[in-house]
Motif scaffolding. Structure first.
Motif, PDB file in Angstrom:
ATOM      1  N   SER A  78       0.826  -1.201   0.000  1.00  0.00           N
ATOM      2  CA  SER A  78       0.000   0.000   0.000  1.00  0.00           C
ATOM      3  C   SER A  78       0.867   1.261   0.000  1.00  0.00           C
ATOM      4  O   SER A  78       0.515   2.253  -0.634  1.00  0.00           O
ATOM      5  N   ASP A  79       2.016   1.216   0.695  1.00  0.00           N
ATOM      6  CA  ASP A  79       2.926   2.356   0.676  1.00  0.00           C
ATOM      7  C   ASP A  79       3.498   2.577  -0.719  1.00  0.00           C
ATOM      8  O   ASP A  79       3.608   3.719  -1.185  1.00  0.00           O
ATOM      9  N   LYS A  80       3.835   1.481  -1.410  1.00  0.00           N
ATOM     10  CA  LYS A  80       4.356   1.605  -2.778  1.00  0.00           C
ATOM     11  C   LYS A  80       3.292   2.169  -3.706  1.00  0.00           C
ATOM     12  O   LYS A  80       3.575   3.028  -4.544  1.00  0.00           O
ATOM     13  N   GLU A  81       2.046   1.685  -3.564  1.00  0.00           N
ATOM     14  CA  GLU A  81       0.961   2.196  -4.402  1.00  0.00           C
ATOM     15  C   GLU A  81       0.720   3.680  -4.138  1.00  0.00           C
ATOM     16  O   GLU A  81       0.493   4.455  -5.073  1.00  0.00           O
ATOM     17  N   LYS A  82       0.781   4.063  -2.864  1.00  0.00           N
ATOM     18  CA  LYS A  82       0.583   5.470  -2.512  1.00  0.00           C
ATOM     19  C   LYS A  82       1.688   6.324  -3.127  1.00  0.00           C
ATOM     20  O   LYS A  82       1.430   7.399  -3.664  1.00  0.00           O
TER      21      LYS A  82
END
Length: 108
Positions: A78-82
């Motif tokens: 989720s951090d990478k997607e953000k």
């Protein structure tokens, strides 16, 4: 991590070891949770299928959905997607305009 590595190598090495250790603990906890969920679900379905079936509209209960991956991996994804979404928003016209406004505010 050996004592020699701890005392004389870079700090980043310690951070990498700590992160790997936390990921290992998280994976073990996720696996244990998955096994526990399967055991409880199996016990309920086998011991009280009629009682569960009456309350749930007949039949056996549906399997409970459990996380596909350990929580640390979900958080990293989720951090990478953000981060990707933030980079893409900068590349859009609106993102460019906002960037120009921020730059003008800094200059003025």
């Amino acid at each position: 991590m050996s004592l020699d590595d701890f005392w004389y190598d870079e700090e980043e090495l310690l951070n990498c070891y700590a992160k790997a250790y936390q990921r290992n603990i998280d994976c073990v906890a996720w696996t244990n949770g998955l096994y526990t969920l399967s055991a409880v679900e199996s016990a309920i379905n086998n011991v009280m299928p009629l009682a569960v079936g009456i309350g749930m509209g007949g039949g056996k209960i549906k399997p409970i959905e459990y996380f596909d991956k350990p929580l640390t991996e979900i958080k990293e994804e989720s951090d990478k997607e953000k981060e990707i979404n933030e980079k893409e928003s900068v590349l859009t016209e609106e993102g460019m305009m906002n960037g120009m406004k921020k730059l003008n505010n800094i200059i003025n």
